[in-house]
Design a protein around this motif. Structure first.
Motif, PDB file in Angstrom:
ATOM      1  N   SER A 172       0.843  -1.197   0.000  1.00  0.00           N
ATOM      2  CA  SER A 172       0.000   0.000   0.000  1.00  0.00           C
ATOM      3  C   SER A 172       0.874   1.240   0.000  1.00  0.00           C
ATOM      4  CB  SER A 172      -0.897   0.004   1.231  1.00  0.00           C
ATOM      5  OG  SER A 172      -1.665   1.182   1.284  1.00  0.00           O
ATOM      6  N   GLY A 173       0.452   2.251  -0.745  1.00  0.00           N
ATOM      7  CA  GLY A 173       1.144   3.537  -0.740  1.00  0.00           C
ATOM      8  C   GLY A 173       2.076   3.732  -1.924  1.00  0.00           C
ATOM      9  N   TRP A 174       2.798   4.831  -1.880  1.00  0.00           N
ATOM     10  CA  TRP A 174       3.685   5.222  -2.974  1.00  0.00           C
ATOM     11  C   TRP A 174       4.943   4.347  -3.001  1.00  0.00           C
ATOM     12  CZ3 TRP A 174       1.872   7.977  -6.712  1.00  0.00           C
ATOM     13  CH2 TRP A 174       0.894   8.928  -6.484  1.00  0.00           C
ATOM     14  N   ILE A 175       5.268   3.873  -4.198  1.00  0.00           N
ATOM     15  CA  ILE A 175       6.471   3.088  -4.411  1.00  0.00           C
ATOM     16  C   ILE A 175       7.244   3.684  -5.582  1.00  0.00           C
ATOM     17  CG2 ILE A 175       7.395   0.808  -5.049  1.00  0.00           C
ATOM     18  CD1 ILE A 175       4.890  -0.402  -3.702  1.00  0.00           C
ATOM     19  N   LEU A 176       8.517   3.883  -5.370  1.00  0.00           N
ATOM     20  CA  LEU A 176       9.372   4.437  -6.409  1.00  0.00           C
ATOM     21  C   LEU A 176       9.466   3.471  -7.565  1.00  0.00           C
ATOM     22  CD1 LEU A 176      11.263   6.830  -7.071  1.00  0.00           C
ATOM     23  CD2 LEU A 176      13.090   5.524  -5.995  1.00  0.00           C
ATOM     24  N   GLU A 177       9.202   3.946  -8.770  1.00  0.00           N
ATOM     25  CA  GLU A 177       9.292   3.086  -9.949  1.00  0.00           C
ATOM     26  C   GLU A 177      10.732   3.016 -10.392  1.00  0.00           C
ATOM     27  OE1 GLU A 177       7.380   3.816 -14.071  1.00  0.00           O
ATOM     28  OE2 GLU A 177       5.958   2.656 -12.875  1.00  0.00           O
ATOM     29  N   GLU A 178      11.234   1.814 -10.517  1.00  0.00           N
ATOM     30  CA  GLU A 178      12.637   1.619 -10.894  1.00  0.00           C
ATOM     31  C   GLU A 178      12.802   1.538 -12.395  1.00  0.00           C
ATOM     32  OE1 GLU A 178      15.038   1.807  -8.616  1.00  0.00           O
ATOM     33  OE2 GLU A 178      13.573   1.981  -7.035  1.00  0.00           O
TER      34      GLU A 178
END
Length: 187
Positions: free
Chosen positions: A181-187
């Motif tokens: 859940s929540g914001w995840i940095l896109e790699e």
């Protein structure tokens, strides 16, 4: 071949998918920032409850959360994220092709208007669409869909160095242990 919905199909309004991977949860219908308030107001007028979450955000640095949201997502009404809140599954009414009708068809989001197009260069149709499965392609009657898809792509175009994706934590019961859940940095 001209695109048209398969008789009695409403699959694109019902089935949501995990994207970009199962951990992110199921995605909702893409809603651009300029569409968000309109959809919320329509939901109030229709006495329909909607859940709109962020989808894509950007920032200048990796060590902060997004400073701007490029897109939101309208989640389905079922616990597993399926079924658009504006899909009329209870009145007994049918759409022109015999499927469940959309309560807001004339005001539906650009993402719905663009479907089944998922890419413009080259033109790509969603392989999960029943028409596309049966016919493989379509080269006629997709002008309005192409116009909607290009508007979406234009709105999402960014030169920001950092892109974030929002994990919805919504999915099937058997997947709950891996959903984030929540914001995840896109790699």
């Amino acid at each position: 071949m001209e695109f048209k919905c398969i008789e009695e199909c409403s699959q694109c309004c019902i089935e949501r998918e995990y994207y970009p991977s199962k951990e992110f949860g199921k995605i909702g219908v893409l809603i651009l920032p300029e569409e968000k308030e309109k959809i919320e107001n329509i939901s109030k007028l229709n006495k329909t409850q909607v859940k709109i979450l962020p989808r894509i955000g950007i920032s200048a640095e990796k060590n902060s959360s997004p400073t701007k949201i490029l897109a939101y997502q309208m989640m389905g009404i079922e616990k597993n994220g399926n079924t658009c809140p504006f899909l009329d599954t209870s009145s007994g009414n049918k759409s022109p092709h015999g499927g469940f009708p959309c309560k807001i068809y004339e005001d539906r989001p650009l993402a719905c208007r663009a479907y089944p197009l998922i890419e413009s260069k080259p033109i790509t149709l969603d392989e999960k669409c029943k028409f596309c499965k049966e016919h493989g392609n379509a080269d006629n009657n997709l002008n309005s869909e192409m116009e909607a898809l290009l508007k979406i792509k234009e709105s999402m175009d960014t030169d920001s160095p950092v892109i974030w994706r929002f994990a919805t934590e919504i999915g099937e019961d058997e997947d709950q242990a891996i959903l984030k859940s929540g914001w995840i940095l896109e790699e």
